[in-house]
Structures are given as C-alpha cells and as structure tokens.
Design an enzyme around this catalytic site. Structure first.
Site, PDB file in Angstrom:
ATOM      1  N   HIS A   1      -5.099  -2.881   9.705  1.00 26.61           N
ATOM      2  CA  HIS A   1      -4.603  -3.417   8.532  1.00 26.61           C
ATOM      3  C   HIS A   1      -5.059  -2.520   7.345  1.00 26.61           C
TER       4      HIS A   1
ATOM      5  N   CYS B   1      -6.180  11.813  -4.247  1.00 22.10           N
ATOM      6  CA  CYS B   1      -5.826  11.257  -2.685  1.00 22.10           C
ATOM      7  C   CYS B   1      -4.436  11.962  -2.671  1.00 22.10           C
TER       8      CYS B   1
ATOM      9  N   ASP C   1       9.619  -4.057 -11.805  1.00 23.73           N
ATOM     10  CA  ASP C   1      10.331  -4.728 -10.505  1.00 23.73           C
ATOM     11  C   ASP C   1       9.076  -4.479  -9.324  1.00 23.73           C
TER      12      ASP C   1
ATOM     13  N   GLY D   1     -21.040  13.771   2.066  1.00 20.63           N
ATOM     14  CA  GLY D   1     -20.830  14.933   1.291  1.00 20.63           C
ATOM     15  C   GLY D   1     -20.694  16.394   2.072  1.00 20.63           C
TER      16      GLY D   1
ATOM     17  N   LYS E   1      -1.068  -7.781   4.736  1.00 22.41           N
ATOM     18  CA  LYS E   1      -0.575  -7.473   3.366  1.00 22.41           C
ATOM     19  C   LYS E   1       0.806  -7.445   2.948  1.00 22.41           C
TER      20      LYS E   1
ATOM     21  N   CYS F   1       0.798  -1.275  -0.060  1.00 22.66           N
ATOM     22  CA  CYS F   1      -0.167  -0.112  -0.031  1.00 22.66           C
ATOM     23  C   CYS F   1       0.928   1.302  -0.075  1.00 22.66           C
ATOM     24  N   ASP F   2       0.328   2.292   0.167  1.00 19.56           N
ATOM     25  CA  ASP F   2       0.999   3.653  -0.039  1.00 19.56           C
ATOM     26  C   ASP F   2       1.525   4.272   1.106  1.00 19.56           C
TER      27      ASP F   2
ATOM     28  N   CYS G   1       5.415   1.297   5.336  1.00 16.69           N
ATOM     29  CA  CYS G   1       6.249   0.771   6.360  1.00 16.69           C
ATOM     30  C   CYS G   1       7.376   0.273   6.227  1.00 16.69           C
TER      31      CYS G   1
HETATM   32  N1  LIG Z   1     -13.284   5.049  -8.963  1.00 17.88           N
HETATM   33  C1  LIG Z   1     -12.114   5.236  -8.046  1.00 17.88           C
HETATM   34  N2  LIG Z   1     -11.162   5.709  -8.303  1.00 17.88           N
HETATM   35  C2  LIG Z   1     -10.426   6.022  -7.219  1.00 17.88           C
HETATM   36  C3  LIG Z   1     -10.637   5.663  -5.934  1.00 17.88           C
HETATM   37  C4  LIG Z   1     -11.941   5.182  -5.694  1.00 17.88           C
HETATM   38  O1  LIG Z   1     -12.139   4.861  -4.367  1.00 17.88           O
HETATM   39  N3  LIG Z   1     -12.617   5.066  -6.676  1.00 17.88           N
HETATM   40  N4  LIG Z   1      -9.357   5.613  -5.158  1.00 17.88           N
HETATM   41  C5  LIG Z   1      -8.404   6.740  -5.331  1.00 17.88           C
HETATM   42  C6  LIG Z   1      -7.351   6.773  -4.336  1.00 17.88           C
HETATM   43  S1  LIG Z   1      -7.628   7.212  -2.819  1.00 17.88           S
HETATM   44  C7  LIG Z   1      -6.035   6.139  -4.764  1.00 17.88           C
HETATM   45  S2  LIG Z   1      -4.923   6.192  -3.649  1.00 17.88           S
HETATM   46  C8  LIG Z   1      -5.765   5.826  -6.142  1.00 17.88           C
HETATM   47  C9  LIG Z   1      -5.038   4.491  -6.100  1.00 17.88           C
HETATM   48  O2  LIG Z   1      -4.721   4.299  -7.329  1.00 17.88           O
HETATM   49  P1  LIG Z   1      -3.514   3.314  -7.864  1.00 17.88           P
HETATM   50  O3  LIG Z   1      -2.274   3.569  -6.951  1.00 17.88           O
HETATM   51  O4  LIG Z   1      -3.159   3.240  -9.249  1.00 17.88           O
HETATM   52  O5  LIG Z   1      -4.140   1.803  -7.124  1.00 17.88           O
HETATM   53  P2  LIG Z   1      -3.928   0.302  -7.585  1.00 17.88           P
HETATM   54  O6  LIG Z   1      -5.490   0.024  -7.744  1.00 17.88           O
HETATM   55  O7  LIG Z   1      -3.477  -0.232  -6.551  1.00 17.88           O
HETATM   56  O8  LIG Z   1      -3.142   0.142  -8.660  1.00 17.88           O
HETATM   57  C10 LIG Z   1      -1.773  -0.037  -8.632  1.00 17.88           C
HETATM   58  C11 LIG Z   1      -1.362  -0.914  -9.893  1.00 17.88           C
HETATM   59  O9  LIG Z   1      -0.012  -0.755  -9.737  1.00 17.88           O
HETATM   60  C12 LIG Z   1       0.597  -2.022  -9.897  1.00 17.88           C
HETATM   61  N5  LIG Z   1       1.679  -2.270  -9.151  1.00 17.88           N
HETATM   62  C13 LIG Z   1       2.105  -2.390  -7.804  1.00 17.88           C
HETATM   63  N6  LIG Z   1       3.291  -2.271  -7.477  1.00 17.88           N
HETATM   64  C14 LIG Z   1       3.983  -2.046  -8.627  1.00 17.88           C
HETATM   65  C15 LIG Z   1       5.279  -1.871  -8.726  1.00 17.88           C
HETATM   66  O10 LIG Z   1       6.363  -1.863  -7.953  1.00 17.88           O
HETATM   67  N7  LIG Z   1       5.710  -1.865 -10.185  1.00 17.88           N
HETATM   68  C16 LIG Z   1       4.709  -1.682 -10.981  1.00 17.88           C
HETATM   69  N8  LIG Z   1       5.058  -1.268 -12.381  1.00 17.88           N
HETATM   70  N9  LIG Z   1       3.368  -1.730 -10.953  1.00 17.88           N
HETATM   71  C17 LIG Z   1       3.074  -1.972  -9.496  1.00 17.88           C
HETATM   72  C18 LIG Z   1      -0.492  -3.068  -9.249  1.00 17.88           C
HETATM   73  O11 LIG Z   1      -0.527  -4.626  -9.839  1.00 17.88           O
HETATM   74  C19 LIG Z   1      -1.783  -2.556  -9.502  1.00 17.88           C
HETATM   75  O12 LIG Z   1      -2.602  -2.941 -10.666  1.00 17.88           O
HETATM   76  O13 LIG Z   1      -6.988   5.472  -6.836  1.00 17.88           O
HETATM   77  C20 LIG Z   1      -7.883   6.574  -6.737  1.00 17.88           C
HETATM   78  N10 LIG Z   1      -8.882   6.347  -7.691  1.00 17.88           N
HETATM   79  N1  LIG Z   2      -6.212  -2.436   3.804  1.00 15.12           N
HETATM   80  C1  LIG Z   2      -6.254  -0.882   3.115  1.00 15.12           C
HETATM   81  N2  LIG Z   2      -5.842  -0.101   3.668  1.00 15.12           N
HETATM   82  C2  LIG Z   2      -5.927   1.157   2.773  1.00 15.12           C
HETATM   83  C3  LIG Z   2      -6.066   1.231   1.461  1.00 15.12           C
HETATM   84  C4  LIG Z   2      -6.535  -0.035   0.969  1.00 15.12           C
HETATM   85  O1  LIG Z   2      -7.294  -0.069   0.012  1.00 15.12           O
HETATM   86  N3  LIG Z   2      -6.584  -1.094   1.622  1.00 15.12           N
HETATM   87  N4  LIG Z   2      -6.047   2.303   0.820  1.00 15.12           N
HETATM   88  C5  LIG Z   2      -5.576   3.185   1.459  1.00 15.12           C
HETATM   89  C6  LIG Z   2      -5.544   4.738   0.751  1.00 15.12           C
HETATM   90  S1  LIG Z   2      -4.879   5.057  -0.860  1.00 15.12           S
HETATM   91  C7  LIG Z   2      -6.557   5.489   1.301  1.00 15.12           C
HETATM   92  S2  LIG Z   2      -6.779   6.853   0.348  1.00 15.12           S
HETATM   93  C8  LIG Z   2      -6.857   5.366   2.519  1.00 15.12           C
HETATM   94  C9  LIG Z   2      -8.589   5.587   2.560  1.00 15.12           C
HETATM   95  O2  LIG Z   2      -9.002   5.079   3.739  1.00 15.12           O
HETATM   96  P1  LIG Z   2      -9.903   5.945   4.698  1.00 15.12           P
HETATM   97  O3  LIG Z   2      -9.624   7.363   4.635  1.00 15.12           O
HETATM   98  O4  LIG Z   2     -10.177   5.332   5.909  1.00 15.12           O
HETATM   99  O5  LIG Z   2     -11.330   5.892   3.751  1.00 15.12           O
HETATM  100  P2  LIG Z   2     -12.365   5.024   3.349  1.00 15.12           P
HETATM  101  O6  LIG Z   2     -12.013   3.608   4.062  1.00 15.12           O
HETATM  102  O7  LIG Z   2     -12.622   4.999   2.030  1.00 15.12           O
HETATM  103  O8  LIG Z   2     -13.705   5.678   4.076  1.00 15.12           O
HETATM  104  C10 LIG Z   2     -13.397   6.058   5.434  1.00 15.12           C
HETATM  105  C11 LIG Z   2     -14.868   6.491   6.019  1.00 15.12           C
HETATM  106  O9  LIG Z   2     -15.372   7.572   5.226  1.00 15.12           O
HETATM  107  C12 LIG Z   2     -16.818   7.484   5.651  1.00 15.12           C
HETATM  108  N5  LIG Z   2     -17.460   8.416   4.574  1.00 15.12           N
HETATM  109  C13 LIG Z   2     -17.973   8.098   3.606  1.00 15.12           C
HETATM  110  N6  LIG Z   2     -18.496   9.339   3.028  1.00 15.12           N
HETATM  111  C14 LIG Z   2     -18.238  10.388   3.831  1.00 15.12           C
HETATM  112  C15 LIG Z   2     -18.315  11.770   3.583  1.00 15.12           C
HETATM  113  O10 LIG Z   2     -18.874  12.351   2.781  1.00 15.12           O
HETATM  114  N7  LIG Z   2     -17.834  12.505   4.640  1.00 15.12           N
HETATM  115  C16 LIG Z   2     -17.098  11.939   5.947  1.00 15.12           C
HETATM  116  N8  LIG Z   2     -16.746  12.619   6.713  1.00 15.12           N
HETATM  117  N9  LIG Z   2     -16.949  10.507   5.726  1.00 15.12           N
HETATM  118  C17 LIG Z   2     -17.157   9.853   4.947  1.00 15.12           C
HETATM  119  C18 LIG Z   2     -17.314   6.237   5.554  1.00 15.12           C
HETATM  120  O11 LIG Z   2     -18.421   5.770   6.325  1.00 15.12           O
HETATM  121  C19 LIG Z   2     -16.039   5.308   6.081  1.00 15.12           C
HETATM  122  O12 LIG Z   2     -16.174   4.808   7.509  1.00 15.12           O
HETATM  123  O13 LIG Z   2      -6.667   4.032   2.929  1.00 15.12           O
HETATM  124  C20 LIG Z   2      -5.429   3.656   2.689  1.00 15.12           C
HETATM  125  N10 LIG Z   2      -5.713   2.352   3.498  1.00 15.12           N
HETATM  126  S1  SF4 Z   3       2.673  -3.500   5.677  1.00 16.02           S
HETATM  127 FE1  SF4 Z   3       0.528  -3.100   5.277  1.00 16.02          FE
HETATM  128  S2  SF4 Z   3       0.047  -1.074   6.046  1.00 16.02           S
HETATM  129 FE2  SF4 Z   3       2.294  -1.305   6.060  1.00 16.02          FE
HETATM  130  S3  SF4 Z   3       3.041  -0.475   3.777  1.00 16.02           S
HETATM  131 FE3  SF4 Z   3       2.825  -2.707   3.674  1.00 16.02          FE
HETATM  132  S4  SF4 Z   3       0.523  -3.068   3.105  1.00 16.02           S
HETATM  133 FE4  SF4 Z   3       0.693  -0.911   3.839  1.00 16.02          FE
HETATM  134 MO   LIG Z   4      -5.682   7.046  -1.809  1.00 20.43          MO
END
Ligand SMILES: Nc1nc2c(c(=O)[nH]1)N[C@H]1C(S)=C(S)[C@@H](COP(=O)(O)OP(=O)(O)OC[C@H]3O[C@@H](n4cnc5c(=O)[nH]c(N)nc54)[C@H](O)[C@@H]3O)O[C@H]1N2
Ligand SMILES: Nc1nc2c(c(=O)[nH]1)N[C@H]1C(S)=C(S)[C@@H](COP(=O)(O)OP(=O)(O)OC[C@H]3O[C@@H](n4cnc5c(=O)[nH]c(N)nc54)[C@H](O)[C@@H]3O)O[C@H]1N2
Ligand code: SF4
Ligand SMILES: [Mo]
Length: 727
Positions: free
Chosen positions: A174, A138, A459, A216, A46, A13-14, A17
C-alpha cells in the site's frame, strides 16, 4: 441506474496507478483494478477509497473568500468569475508595486496533474522565476542533480535486472504499489535485493543483504562501495575509458575513504560493505532505483551524484537490466515546451531565489545545460519530474517573511499543503502571514488553505481527462478519462492559469479555451486528438532503446559522463562527491531523528479527514528502540514530546525492536481536521515534522540547499496525553 466505466489514473498518491472508475447517477461509486492482467495488481486501499475522498462532505465545492483575520478560517462563498477578477486585480497591484518576482508559486503538480506546466507558462510570461515545489525534496531535485553527471534522469529496467539496491526506499503493498510489484517480479526471476536502512523495514526483512547504516550517511556508504569496486577492478573499464571524464580525480577522492573510514561513519561492518559492493558491481544488470531518502540529506547532491556514478562505472547506464535514459516522447509536447522558459528574461532568471547560493536545481544550471540538452534530447530545457529550474524553497520563504533580498508578497499554492510540506514550519507560517495575497487551489480546507485570501475548489482525477507522461521521466503515455463532471464552480489547475492569463492580457499565449483543447494541442504532433488517443488504447510505450549515447553522447558540457562535474566546478563547488556530517547529536539532543516512514493509510499530509483511512491509523506515532525507551523510562503507548533546537511536537510513542538504537522516527504531515474551529489551523503545529526540521544553513545541503531530514539531533520526554488525542 446505468453504470459508466472508464480508464483513469489514480492521483491519490504520486505513482499514478492505472485503474477503472465506475459512476452511477453522476457520482463516482467504485474504483476497480485495471482489466489488463499486467496492471491489475497495481492498486492499493487508498485508490479504492477514492470515492470516499471525491464525494466527501468536507470537499470544497465553491470559491471562498476570506472575511476574518488571516488564518481565522472565516469565509464567504463567491462565484468563480468574481474570485478570478479579484485575484487578478490584487495580483496586478502586488506586481505593479514590487515587480513580477514578488509572486511565488508552490505546487507538487502530481496530484493536480492537468498539464501542470501552465503555471510556469503564466509565471514566465509575467516575469517571475519563483516557482517552488515538493519535488524540490522528492525526485525533481534528483532529476536535476542526475543531469550534472549524464544529462538525464534514468529509470530502472526492472524487467531484466539481476540486482536491486534500495537506499532506504521501502515500497509496500500500500505504498507505491507498482514499484513494490516490480521489485517482487524481479526477485521472482532471481534478482538479488540489497537494502540500506537503519531500521528493519519491510523490504529489509526479506533482503539478501541488509546494511543498517546510521541515518544520513548514505554518501559515505557509496564512497565505501566505490573504494571496493575500484580496488578490486570491478568496474567497466571500457565504458570508463570511452565515455567518462574525471576518473583519475574521482579515484583519488575515493581513496580518501578506505573501508575503515566508511565503517566508522556508517556504523556498518566493513566486510558487509564490501560484500554488498561486490554483489552490486558483479550482477549482470543492477539498479539503484531513485530514492527520496538521499533527496533530503545534508550531503544530498553528493549522494545523488554517487548513485549516478555507481550506475555509470559499473556499466549499468542505458544498459539492459540497468537503468535507461528515456528522453522525450516524440508524440506528446513536453512540459518543458509548454513552460515557455525562453520567455523569461535573463535578468529575471538571475533573480530566482537560491540562484546565487544554492544553484543546483535553479535556472543557473538549467542555462548551463541548455546547449547539450538541445543537442542530445532535442529541447533546450528539460522539465524532468518538473524539477530542473526551481527556486530554492527556503530562500523563497525567507524572502516572503523578511523582504530580503527583495519582497515576495503574493503566493499561489496549488495542490500543495505548503505550511507542512517543507522545513521550518514557523518560518513558513511567518512567510504566509506576511503576504498581501494568497490563493489556494485545493480539495479540502487544509491548514495552508486556512491562511489564504481565496480558496478555489479543484477538480479531481475522476472529473478530468488527461494524458499522463510521467513528466518526461519515461516515454510512457497513459490515458486518464473523466467519469463524472466536476462541481460547477471547480476548476482544473489548467483552467485557473488560463483564466488568470486572459485577465493579464496573455490570452494569445493561452490559445486553448479548455483543458480538452490543451490535450489536443499536446497530442497534435502525432496528428491525433485526445478523442483519437482515447480510442487507440490506454497506454503507449515505445520499446526501450539501450546505449543511445553511442550515437549522441551525453547531455553534459563534455558530452561524456562527468564523474568530475564541470558544472559544479564552474559554479565554485567541489566537482567531486564527498561526505559531509550533519549537526551531531550532543548531550542536550542525544538522538538522531529522521522524518518519514510513510503511512499506508495516507498520502503525505492528506486524508486525515477520510474516515475509512483514518481508522487504519488514528494517531501519529514516534518510533523508538526498546533499549532507548528503557533508558528514557518510556513505554509503548505513552504520549511523548520530541524536541529539536528548532521546535517540538507531541505524538504517541511506539516502541519498536525494528528501530535502530539511538534513532527516532517522526511521522510526516500530521494535522487534525477534527480540531478545525478548536485549535489554531486545525492542530497544524501539534505533531507536524516540519515544526522540528531546521533550514538553518548548517542543515542545508551545499549545492541545492535542501534540508537535512534524515538524522538531525533531538531529544524525547514524556508528555501529557492531550484531550484531543483521537480514539
Ligand atoms: N517537512 C516535510 N516536508 C516534506 C516531506 C517530508 O517528509 N517532511 N516530504 C516531501 C515529499 S517526499 C513530497 S512527495 C512532498 C509532497 O507534497 P505534496 O504533493 O504537496 O503533498 P500533500 O501533502 O499530499 O499535499 C497535496 C495537497 O493537494 C490537495 N490535492 C490533492 N489532489 C488534488 C487535485 O487534484 N487538485 C487540487 N487542487 N488539489 C489536490 C490535497 O488535498 C493536499 O492538501 O512533500 C515534501 N515535503
Ligand atoms: N501509503 C503511502 N505511500 C507512499 C507515500 C505516502 O505518503 N503514503 N508517499 C510516497 C512518496 S511521495 C514518497 S517520496 C515515498 C517515500 O517512501 P520511502 O521511499 O519508502 O521512504 P520512507 O517511508 O520515508 O522511509 C523509508 C525508509 O528510510 C529509512 N531511512 C531513514 N533515514 C535514512 C537514511 O538516512 N538513510 C537510509 N538509507 N535510510 C533511511 C527509514 O528507516 C525507512 O524504513 O513513498 C511514497 N508512497
Ligand atoms: S492506487 Fe494507491 S498506490 Fe496506486 S496511485 Fe492510487 S494511492 Fe497510489
Ligand atoms: Mo515524495
């Protein structure tokens, strides 16, 4: 067999750690917690599963060239050098015919990690401003919008804080484990927790105050808080007098939001709104950690600005227990410099898609902030979290699909599952189908990669060295070591851009033959090589400095905190924050839908093919409150269809008392790797939230043009359980 152990940074993830990785016989065998007790808790399942991901049989190890129709998923294997020659030749053709701006690139960068800004460098040398990223939804966009108010993007001082405010944001054991641990540690030292979330989230369950606002409406909530803070004199009058501009205008605007109005919009009792505002404003050091929730709303710019304004007027900016403005780490050449933004001509910057209509995170604003940024932080451009000079994704997909305002015909996607990762998946699909060249740099055959002409194997973090600098968000530098070799035909993203640059005659501007050379270069200002950095330890963090603005001012045009934004004013937008209502639920679409609630088992669209993770979460779920389920005659475990005016998805229903009535949750990023070869694009249109999310103008934030993912109208009905349903 001998075991090798290294310090690595997890990029599953991003949040990055710091961990240890163990290899035997050239293969990663185990991922372990760090041996420093301060870091040892920062690991989730993960990260532990990384060997299953990196050694997975589905991993792409050889470059692939499309042989069937686009999207048919038929390939031949070709050598890397041949692939790069062909890609360069075809990209040259597109650029010759349509101009350099006809190349668009999408990446999130955090997972690919290897000195990410080389993509900007190549594009800027070529002449294309059309770089888009997941960071537009994001943190990258928040960074850009924070700069409008005080010139940088702050980071919470969790170690000293007395109050934490989570706008939706819900870190767990997690899910972004280090943030979860930091929140818990602060609470153990007595910090109060305020959660604003429609649902009873994990964080809400134990919070001191939980405000169950309507999805929202975060911007309206913040305006309500400011009303209380101003009326009750709970703001830092000295700071406002000495360091802010536009207080009187802001106060007038805030007066338009009396508590009755904030209550009517958010659905939260006015007494509770006031109590939360008082708790936040009165704490000796309080933080509003960055949240992705307000990055993805129709009032996103205002909501992000309101968080900034709350920090500033309560005296929590660059203050102990508040939020610190880090600046660049002087020991590491930042992405902004690597990116070579000054090489891109003014007229090309002005062609950036989104520049005219939604400029907040484009070059248009970056250019306006150049002088102040250089004065305060030492560099004209600040690529904080990569996000401060991006094209607008919706405008890019429209141009790719329609040729308006000009053709975009070549698309390179790196570590980004583009098709599922923005709004309006049908438009993105059309956009991709209309390309002359698509290159995907990937680990797995995602639905996006299936649409490419060339898929290049990437990679992974166990196979490359790196120095992680949190993309200039903090001044921390952390060590990431490779523990095994990458597959022979795989490349880092650095290597990809470098090899393409050489073929375009930009070799002089890419004088580093390998990633290793590049890391040495980035460390050179501190007189060290990567090998020396590696010897010196696994982390460096200059002690935080507070109140730096007293010496330097803020990196805004006025040098002050701009409560009234001169940049937005000059661009013809409302210079003060406001609340705008999204498209309202109606008879046809009576519910408010939000995307998200991340699943522990996966990162975003990834890992659905990793058995040890998929078995934790085999099927996508739509959440609904029991009252709503009763009204719709639906029960837990039913298969349901969720529809909006834009599209429809199906998934299993999970009836949850923790949901807010009138709301529905759709999960993000589901596709079905097991359907590869059976359903088009491995079931990418069955359950993916992007199918539902609109990018029509009335769903876009005005200033940035980000889509509204948190509270759009939808309806639900019972559906047939499909044969493909897992389990
Ligand atoms: N519709 C919709 N769109 C969203 C969101 C949503 O909730 N809904 N969330 C938004 C948010 S919060 C975020 S953070 C972004 C996330 O957007 P991305 O960061 O693009 O998220 P991922 O879906 O994990 O896609 C990453 C891809 O990179 C590949 N990958 C992983 N590690 C590596 C590597 O080391 N090298 C290469 N070449 N590839 C790798 C994985 O296989 C995966 O297919 O999306 C945003 N877009
Ligand atoms: N395991 C795991 N961990 C992750 C990720 C993952 O894909 N998997 N993604 C990572 C990434 S890139 C991101 S951006 C974060 C996102 O993670 P979080 O920031 O925790 O966001 P979400 O889990 O999408 O939603 C969190 C809460 O927002 C509430 N919510 C929905 N709509 C609204 C609104 O309009 N206002 C408010 N105030 N609350 C609302 C929902 O009820 C939910 O409880 O997680 C990160 N951590
Ligand atoms: S150990 Fe888990 S929380 Fe930490 S960077 Fe990897 S996937 Fe993300
Ligand atoms: Mo994100």
């Amino acid at each position: 067999m001998s075991t090798t152990t290294k310090y690595s940074i997890c990029t599953i993830c991003d949040i990055g750690c710091q961990l240890r990785t163990e290899a035997e016989g050239g293969k990663v065998r185990r991922v372990l917690a760090h041996d420093n007790p301060m870091l040892a808790r920062n690991i989730c399942f993960k990260g532990v599963a990384a060997p299953h991901i990196h050694n997975h049989e589905d991993r792409i190890r050889v470059p692939l060239k499309r042989v069937g129709e686009r999207g048919q998923d038929r390939w031949e294997e070709i050598p890397y050098e041949q692939a790069m020659d062909e890609i360069a030749a075809r990209l040259k053709q597109v650029v010759d015919q349509h101009g350099p701006e006809s190349l668009a690139v999408s990446t999130s960068g955090w997972n690919t990690q290897s000195t990410h800004a080389t993509d900007r460098r190549f594009m800027n040398l070529l002449g294309s401003p059309n770089w888009i990223s997941g960071v537009a939804l994001c943190a990258g966009n928040t960074a850009a919008v924070n700069r409008l108010t005080y010139g940088w993007f702050p980071m919470p001082d969790y170690a000293n804080t007395k109050c934490i405010v989570l706008f939706g944001h819900n870190p767990r054991k997690h899910s972004w484990t280090p943030i979860y641990n930091a929140i818990n540690a602060a609470r153990q030292q007595g910090a109060k927790l305020i959660v604003l979330d429609p649902r009873v989230s994990d964080q809400a369950e134990t919070a001191d105050l939980h405000l169950r606002l309507r999805a929202g409406t975060d911007a309206a909530m913040c305006l309500g808080w400011l009303k209380v803070i101003f009326d009750e004199g709970l703001y830092d009058k000295d700071f406002v007098r000495d360091h802010c501009v536009g207080f009187d205008e802001l106060r007038e605007r805030v007066n338009e939001y009396p508590l009755e109005r904030a209550e009517a919009i958010t659905g939260v009792n006015r007494e509770l709104i006031a109590e939360a505002a008082r708790l936040y404003a009165s704490a000796e050091g309080a933080v509003i950690p960055w949240t992705p929730i307000t990055d993805q709303q129709i009032s996103s710019t205002s909501a992000i600005r309101l968080h900034s304004i709350l920090r500033a007027v309560t005296g929590n900016l660059d203050a102990v227990g508040g939020e610190t403005l880090g600046g660049f780490n002087p020991d590491y050449i930042p992405e902004s410099e690597i990116g070579l933004h000054e090489a891109l001509a003014e007229e090309q910057k002005a062609k950036q898609l989104g520049y005219d209509d939604h400029p907040a995170f484009t070059y248009r604003v970056a250019e306006m902030l150049k002088g102040p940024t250089e004065n305060v932080w030492g560099y004209p451009y600040a690529d904080i979290v990569m996000g401060c000079q991006m094209a607008n994704p919706t405008h890019v997909f429209r141009a790719m699909a329609t040729g308006e305002p000009y053709p975009v015909k070549a698309f390179i996607t790196l570590g980004n599952n583009t098709l599922l990762s923005y709004a309006n998946q049908h438009l993105i699909h059309q956009a991709l189908k209309n390309q002359e060249l698509i290159v995907a740099h990937e680990l797995f055959m995602t639905p996006t990669a299936m649409l490419a002409d060339y898929v290049l194997p990437g990679d992974v973090f166990t196979e490359r060295n790196h120095v992680a600098d949190s993309w200039s968000w903090t001044t921390r530098l952390a060590l990431s070591q490779k523990v095994v070799d990458a597959p022979a035909q795989a490349s880092s993203t650095f290597q990809f851009w470098r090899d393409l640059a050489v073929r375009f005659g930009f070799g002089n501007e890419f004088p580093w033959a390998t990633l290793q050379d590049m890391l040495d270069y980035r460390l050179s200002r501190s007189g060290r090589t990567f090998a020396e950095f590696e010897q010196s330890g696994y982390m460096e963090m200059p002690p935080p400095e507070f109140h730096k603005y007293r010496k330097t001012g803020f990196a805004t045009p006025s040098g002050k905190v701009e409560l009234h934004s001169s940049v937005l004013d000059d661009l013809g937008f409302d210079p003060l924050p406001y609340y705008r209502e999204g498209p309202a639920p109606n008879e046809e679409y009576p519910y408010l839908v939000f995307t998200g609630v991340r699943e522990d088992a996966f990162f975003q669209t990834g890992q659905r093919n990793i058995e040890v993770l998929r078995q934790r979460s085999p099927i996508p779920k739509i959440f609904l409150h029991p009252e709503d389920a009763r009204r719709e005659a639906l029960k837990d475990g039913d298969w349901v269809r969720l529809e909006t005016a834009t599209g429809q998805v199906t998934a299993e229903l999970s009836v949850q008392p923790s949901m807010k009535e009138g709301h529905m949750r759709v999960p993000h990023g589901w596709w079905y790797p097991e359907l590869r070869g059976q359903e088009g694009l491995a079931g990418a249109f069955i359950s993916s939230d992007a199918v539902l999310c609109s990018d029509d103008d009335e769903y876009l934030d005005r200033e940035q043009g980000v889509p509204h993912f948190k509270g759009f109208p939808g309806r639900i009905s019972k559906a047939e359980r499909p044969a493909y349903a897992f389990g």
